[in-house]
Write a protein that holds these residues in place. Sequence first.
Motif, mmCIF file in Angstrom:
data_model
loop_
_atom_site.group_PDB
_atom_site.id
_atom_site.type_symbol
_atom_site.label_atom_id
_atom_site.label_comp_id
_atom_site.label_asym_id
_atom_site.label_seq_id
_atom_site.Cartn_x
_atom_site.Cartn_y
_atom_site.Cartn_z
ATOM 1 N N PHE A 11 0.922 -1.666 -0.006
ATOM 2 C CA PHE A 11 0.359 0.390 -0.300
ATOM 3 C C PHE A 11 1.257 1.465 0.384
ATOM 4 C CE2 PHE A 11 -2.997 -3.029 1.438
ATOM 5 C CZ PHE A 11 -4.039 -2.823 1.047
ATOM 6 N N SER A 12 0.703 2.341 -0.859
ATOM 7 C CA SER A 12 1.489 3.670 -1.381
ATOM 8 C C SER A 12 1.429 4.182 -0.464
ATOM 9 C CB SER A 12 2.272 3.658 -2.440
ATOM 10 O OG SER A 12 1.241 3.875 -3.586
ATOM 11 N N ASN A 13 -0.257 4.334 0.094
ATOM 12 C CA ASN A 13 -0.638 6.053 0.231
ATOM 13 C C ASN A 13 -1.285 5.606 2.085
ATOM 14 O OD1 ASN A 13 -1.704 5.828 -2.827
ATOM 15 N ND2 ASN A 13 -2.051 7.655 -2.093
ATOM 16 N N MET A 14 -1.360 4.685 2.093
ATOM 17 C CA MET A 14 -1.740 4.574 3.436
ATOM 18 C C MET A 14 -1.068 5.307 4.599
ATOM 19 S SD MET A 14 -4.063 2.736 4.415
ATOM 20 C CE MET A 14 -5.352 1.384 3.471
ATOM 21 N N MET A 28 3.301 8.505 -0.061
ATOM 22 C CA MET A 28 4.103 8.047 0.991
ATOM 23 C C MET A 28 5.009 7.078 0.511
ATOM 24 S SD MET A 28 3.589 8.142 4.416
ATOM 25 C CE MET A 28 4.442 7.425 6.410
ATOM 26 N N GLY A 29 5.139 6.134 0.060
ATOM 27 C CA GLY A 29 6.177 5.245 -1.035
ATOM 28 C C GLY A 29 6.960 6.163 -1.394
ATOM 29 N N VAL A 57 1.997 -3.257 -6.896
ATOM 30 C CA VAL A 57 1.891 -1.944 -5.170
ATOM 31 C C VAL A 57 0.437 -0.717 -6.159
ATOM 32 C CG1 VAL A 57 3.192 0.608 -4.789
ATOM 33 C CG2 VAL A 57 4.503 -1.767 -6.083
ATOM 34 N N ILE A 58 -0.246 -1.182 -4.479
ATOM 35 C CA ILE A 58 -1.429 -0.444 -4.993
ATOM 36 C C ILE A 58 -1.385 1.038 -4.666
ATOM 37 C CG2 ILE A 58 -3.687 0.391 -3.709
ATOM 38 C CD1 ILE A 58 -2.959 -2.741 -2.575
ATOM 39 N N THR A 59 -2.093 1.878 -5.955
ATOM 40 C CA THR A 59 -1.621 3.568 -5.767
ATOM 41 C C THR A 59 -3.165 3.680 -5.717
ATOM 42 O OG1 THR A 59 -2.145 3.535 -8.476
ATOM 43 C CG2 THR A 59 0.169 3.372 -6.954
ATOM 44 N N LYS A 60 -3.262 4.998 -4.875
ATOM 45 C CA LYS A 60 -4.351 5.835 -4.461
ATOM 46 C C LYS A 60 -4.559 7.482 -5.133
ATOM 47 C CE LYS A 60 -7.595 7.534 -1.060
ATOM 48 N NZ LYS A 60 -7.656 7.570 0.542
ATOM 49 N N GLY A 61 -3.007 8.658 -5.192
ATOM 50 C CA GLY A 61 -3.678 9.513 -5.882
ATOM 51 C C GLY A 61 -1.639 10.141 -5.482
ATOM 52 N N ASP A 124 3.040 -1.884 4.272
ATOM 53 C CA ASP A 124 2.745 -0.520 4.231
ATOM 54 C C ASP A 124 4.022 0.514 3.625
ATOM 55 O OD1 ASP A 124 0.044 -0.756 4.362
ATOM 56 O OD2 ASP A 124 -0.305 -0.052 6.764
ATOM 57 N N CYS A 125 4.160 1.672 4.362
ATOM 58 C CA CYS A 125 5.429 1.954 3.505
ATOM 59 C C CYS A 125 5.926 2.975 4.486
ATOM 60 C CB CYS A 125 5.386 2.440 2.512
ATOM 61 S SG CYS A 125 5.073 1.983 0.179
ATOM 62 N N ASP A 126 5.456 2.893 5.822
ATOM 63 C CA ASP A 126 5.960 3.878 6.222
ATOM 64 C C ASP A 126 6.851 3.670 7.314
ATOM 65 O OD1 ASP A 126 4.036 1.813 7.496
ATOM 66 O OD2 ASP A 126 3.200 3.366 8.959
#
Length: 370
Positions: A11-14, A28-29, A57-61, A124-126
């Motif tokens: 999850f690249s946006n969490m 975030m990623g 890799v899930i993207t959102k915005g 996640d990427c955090d």
Amino acid sequence: MLGNNVMGIIFSNMHEELIRELTNKRTMGSVPFGGRYRLIDFVLSNMVNSGINRVGVITKGNYQSLMDHLGSGKAWDLSRRRDGLFILPPFGNGAAEFGNRIQTLSAISSFLVHSKEEYVLISDCDVVCNINYQKVIDRHLETGADITMIYRRGVLPATDEPVVLSLAPDSRVRDIIIGPEAKGEYSYALNMLLIKRELLIQLVSECSSRNKGSFKRDILQKNVDTLKICGYEFEGYAKVICSMNSYFEANMSLMNPSIREELFNSDRPIYTKVRDDMPAKYGLGSTVTNSLVANGCVIEGQVENSVLFRGVHVGKGAKVSNCVIIQDTIIGNDCELKYVIADKDVTIKDSRTMMGFQSYPVYISKGSIV
């Protein structure tokens, strides 16, 4: 290698709202880290180093910079005819943009269904860490767990709704507490878990059909008694990026040689997009102490305890200490900067003075002229 039977979902946006300054125009990623890396490089490299060759890799915005960074996945040896890297776009089921984690997983259900791997590693990427997922996979098979959650022992990070685990001596999770207001050391989840692919599809489908959207509450917490959920303690260096202060601290921790050596282990390297550039150039009279300086930098002043990304220019007479200076920023002559985070393409005019504190660094937004 057992990793070949595991696929990765990132999850690249969490958690972007926690460092909105840095994620206003990027995911975030794709937040820069450590002079030449992005946050997604760590989880992606950890997966590849553990033999996982199929990663979605899930993207959102705000994902333009992320896609530019990832490209075809060649830097991570994921540019393949079969498997490899998959960018999962922000619309699913022909309808609305991805919302919560369960809606997102439901929207990419066809990707999950048509994959052949038996297990799914979700992350996640955090978190900045270098973890051997192969050990997690081995433990998962050894315990016969339905879900294995990776956790760390320590003070709770100031993230949104931290997940605290209560574990039995055999590492089985007995209780899951979400968002406690507590002090002291706890076992907290790192937003990484391993689960059977078919079980994940089933659980997501059940939650979607009942309009339930919280992965933490409706899948993990609710099923703690009915599913065998086990914990895997990661004892190495791990920093959760959950605020501008934690981002600054994580970069500053790279000044410690032991942390740097653990993160950038030669046996388990962290890969990133290659940018061909000239070596760093040091002018006459320049001094650099205890700092990370990427290629392409031009330093004519003084740099101390700082992280300089590619293409940074430090002018004559300038003093930069305890700073994180991101790519292609220009610092003018006779400037003095202390505890500053300067984003990409910032221009700081001559003779400027900016000073923050270790607990509250000054942030200069991307493309600013100050």
